[in-house]
Design an enzyme around this catalytic site. Sequence first.
Site, PDB file in Angstrom:
ATOM      1  N   GLY A 249      -8.536  -2.143  11.583  1.00 41.63           N
ATOM      2  CA  GLY A 249      -8.630  -2.040  10.067  1.00 41.63           C
ATOM      3  C   GLY A 249      -8.488  -0.508   9.699  1.00 41.63           C
ATOM      4  O   GLY A 249      -8.043  -0.290   8.255  1.00 41.63           O
ATOM      5  N   GLN A 250      -8.797   0.399  10.549  1.00 39.33           N
ATOM      6  CA  GLN A 250      -8.417   1.754  10.129  1.00 39.33           C
ATOM      7  C   GLN A 250      -7.533   2.647  10.767  1.00 39.33           C
ATOM      8  O   GLN A 250      -7.258   2.120  12.217  1.00 39.33           O
ATOM      9  CB  GLN A 250     -10.036   2.418  10.217  1.00 39.33           C
TER      10      GLN A 250
ATOM     11  N   CYS B 108     -16.824  -2.198  12.005  1.00 35.30           N
ATOM     12  CA  CYS B 108     -15.515  -3.108  12.106  1.00 35.30           C
ATOM     13  C   CYS B 108     -15.094  -3.473  13.461  1.00 35.30           C
ATOM     14  O   CYS B 108     -14.270  -4.257  13.657  1.00 35.30           O
ATOM     15  CB  CYS B 108     -14.435  -2.396  11.097  1.00 35.30           C
ATOM     16  N   MET B 109     -15.405  -2.486  14.365  1.00 34.73           N
ATOM     17  CA  MET B 109     -14.469  -2.469  15.637  1.00 34.73           C
ATOM     18  C   MET B 109     -15.440  -2.562  16.996  1.00 34.73           C
ATOM     19  O   MET B 109     -14.846  -2.780  18.003  1.00 34.73           O
ATOM     20  CB  MET B 109     -13.596  -1.507  15.969  1.00 34.73           C
TER      21      MET B 109
ATOM     22  N   LYS C 202       0.850  -1.415   0.055  1.00 34.93           N
ATOM     23  CA  LYS C 202       0.028   0.004  -0.154  1.00 34.93           C
ATOM     24  C   LYS C 202       0.999   1.140   0.074  1.00 34.93           C
ATOM     25  O   LYS C 202       0.561   2.443  -0.433  1.00 34.93           O
ATOM     26  CB  LYS C 202      -0.996   0.083   1.182  1.00 34.93           C
TER      27      LYS C 202
ATOM     28  N   MET D  84     -11.877  -9.037  11.483  1.00 34.32           N
ATOM     29  CA  MET D  84     -13.339  -8.955  11.352  1.00 34.32           C
ATOM     30  C   MET D  84     -14.124 -10.366  11.401  1.00 34.32           C
ATOM     31  O   MET D  84     -15.247 -10.395  11.789  1.00 34.32           O
ATOM     32  CB  MET D  84     -13.365  -8.383   9.944  1.00 34.32           C
TER      33      MET D  84
END
Lengths: 82, 771
Positions: B395-396, B173-174, B84, B358
């Site tokens: 994830g973020q 997500c969390m 990335k 997840m």
Amino acid sequence: MPVSSVVISCRPDKATLVESLLIVMPQLEIHHRLENGCLIAVLETETVDAEVSLFKEIMQTDGVFDVRLAYHHFEDLQELQT
Amino acid sequence: MDLSRRDFIKTTAAAAALAAATGGKFAVGSADAAEDSSGLKWGKAPCRFCGTGCGVLVGVKDGKIVATKGDPKAPVNKGLNCIKGYFLSKVLNGKDRLTKPLIRRGGKMVEASWDEALDLIAAKFRESIDKNGPDSVAIYGSGQWTVFEGYAAAKLFKGGIGTNNIEPNARLCMASAVTGFMTTFASDEPMGCYDDLDLGDTYFLWGANMAECHPVLFSRLIDNRLKNPKVKIIDFGTRHTRTSQMADQYIKFTPQTDLALLNGIAHVIVRDKLYDEKFIKNHAVFKKGKTSIGYGLEDKFKFVDDPKPITFDEYKEFLKTYTPEYVSGLSGVPVKTIEEVAKLYADKERKVNSLWTMGFNQHVRGTWANNLVYNIHLLTGKICKPGENPMSLTGQPSACGTAREVGTFTHRLPADMVVTNPEHREKAAKIWGVDPKKIPDKPTYNATEMFRALDRGDIKVVWVQVTNPFQSLPNLNRYRKGARKGDGRFVIVSDIYPTRSTELADVILPSASWVEKEGVFGNAERRTQQWFKMVDPPGEARNDLWQTIELAKRLGYGSLFPYNYVEKEIWEEYRLFNAGQGKDLAPYEAYTKARGLRWPVVNGQETLYRYAEGHDPYVKPGEGIKFYKNKKDDGKAVIWARPYEPAAEAPDRQYPFWLCTGRVLEHWHTGTMTGRVPELKRAYGAAVCEIHPDDAKKLGIKQGGKVKLSSRRGSIVLTADLRGRGKAEKGNIFVAFFDENKLINELCIDAYCPISGEPDFKKCAVKLEKA
């Protein structure tokens, strides 16, 4: 043309094999080989797309278990866009 | 670029890689000089993408970013980034960057000035509040908000407008990780840190494709294994991934049966007395909660748990059901494997870690899955020790720093505080300089319910910042239609590119991103990282913090933001919430220099291991381990009796396959940034449908053929992939959710964990046909 450098991790006993497979890839220069099996390579391609493709190709090479990006220079791309 | 400069850059690139690979042994020159010999000015920032929080050095020349490199001083990634890193080069420079505010007029989006756009937004807010009350307006942000942006939004909505209508996409997500931490330890976020990846020797991965989604962390695991032959990586999954390939053992199981497996492992540990009795006596209590708790499928679903203390004996009785044979029958995991795994978890000679993402969190019993994995670590005492911890990965980039720590959820206030607690509201109101009565004492809507409310018309005005809900919500058809139902509904979207959400907006605001603004993110290991603005955003784009404060001024709440150096002053105000709460943060200045600090930061020292004497300054000498945040259980953690319960929707004759959604290496989330780079898009252009070859054969589906995938909520045509790097197990389908032209979330069910409110994107029933 963007330039990037990557660290390629492979099993020490497979480093020679990996090097022989990678060395034939155009746009890739191997600069160093470390004792632990890591190879240091510079990628020089026309586009970022080609860099990503090459990165993935290295990743899928037999004996390679990891590739990480150290440096990415894309000054020319900026020039093209402006 | 001339040849000599090109050669110079190649030499520089090789030197940077060599330095990183050797831990600086062969470093050439200064790695982060303010200005190097090639005329580039370098600044530090955390990576814009996932929650790992890798350090990146950004090279700027003539006001433009021309290079990036892994930050050799960053402890997270030690000078190396994942693939990335290539995306960072272009995500800010896509040709379709939004550069001017746009207002919908006569069905078309037309350019407007900032004043016009903001005046219109303020008028819509005022009109809706006057007519329908403050709970008719809402803001929906994300784990990509900087701490400042999230804080300002929470302060304006909770302390100014007087509504708890604020949610982040982190709910998707969390949230189950949060409620898992809160119910077990009474404080959010992990006790361990990434150092455990280097120090442990046994790693259980649950529902986590680390090799593709957290590659830098996975590299640390692989490096550890290279140095230490004792290291074992065991991958529990419902899909064979690149992670599975690299693991020592891959254990496939039937979706949803992770709950049974975790209880099965605990069963063996208890049956064979492999637990740490002294640890349990000193540091754990046992509880049970409600069962058959529903799935949140009905609008305005409400659930309140009713925890009851139980004894260790009662817990043992609860576990009796989960024999390896019973669990094997449910999960498909052989009895022998369950026995072996339990013994590996309990092996006193092994330093055991669990890692998950997840698979556990996006789960209709996500809170329970989190509770159950903590149970194993608490039973065996393998927790709060270097190299031995459970670790929830994010994830973020600021799911932790902003969504969870600032508390940009409907029920939350900063630093683990909640709106239902009068003392917490009092404290928040005092810091914010508002009347405590201004902060409502009841939560309103979780993310799914927020968009249900918009569909019903209970919410009329919603402002979306830094996220793309009209691609990322489950049961998407309903919420996409709801947004355009008219009747006073008004949708504002702030973003850097056109997305599937901006196409539904009444106003689109062009935002600044990443190093176009000053920011702070907090990663998954409690590391808070700051960066300065390095380049100007394009055109008239402005950062979301400025946008929020401009709305505040127009609504008469400008006095809530009386700052000169806005970012620094917000930080110092925000720090007041955390001080003395086991969540202490350092002064702003400290973060401008450090490559992040892991909270609690007390007397300038970061904390690697929470709750552990000698590491955590809140634990007194002689206490050893103390879960001090859980005051009501006398500083002990909770081992929960949580049963296996089925998924909200399982395969049947009509819809015989499980559908699981997720990410791929080349794209991040809904692809609004990675999808902007045409070359990268070609590299993995469209989402494909991963099918097991045996299932494909039965249906006459061939590699590369078109298939129609349908659920009770929608249909989509995709290309079949039988031999991709991800391999679906029999009876399972996997589709990535990044593709804006293939909205797989239209098929997903909007069932959620009743405790966390997090939807299950990993399990619903679908049918597959040759298209």
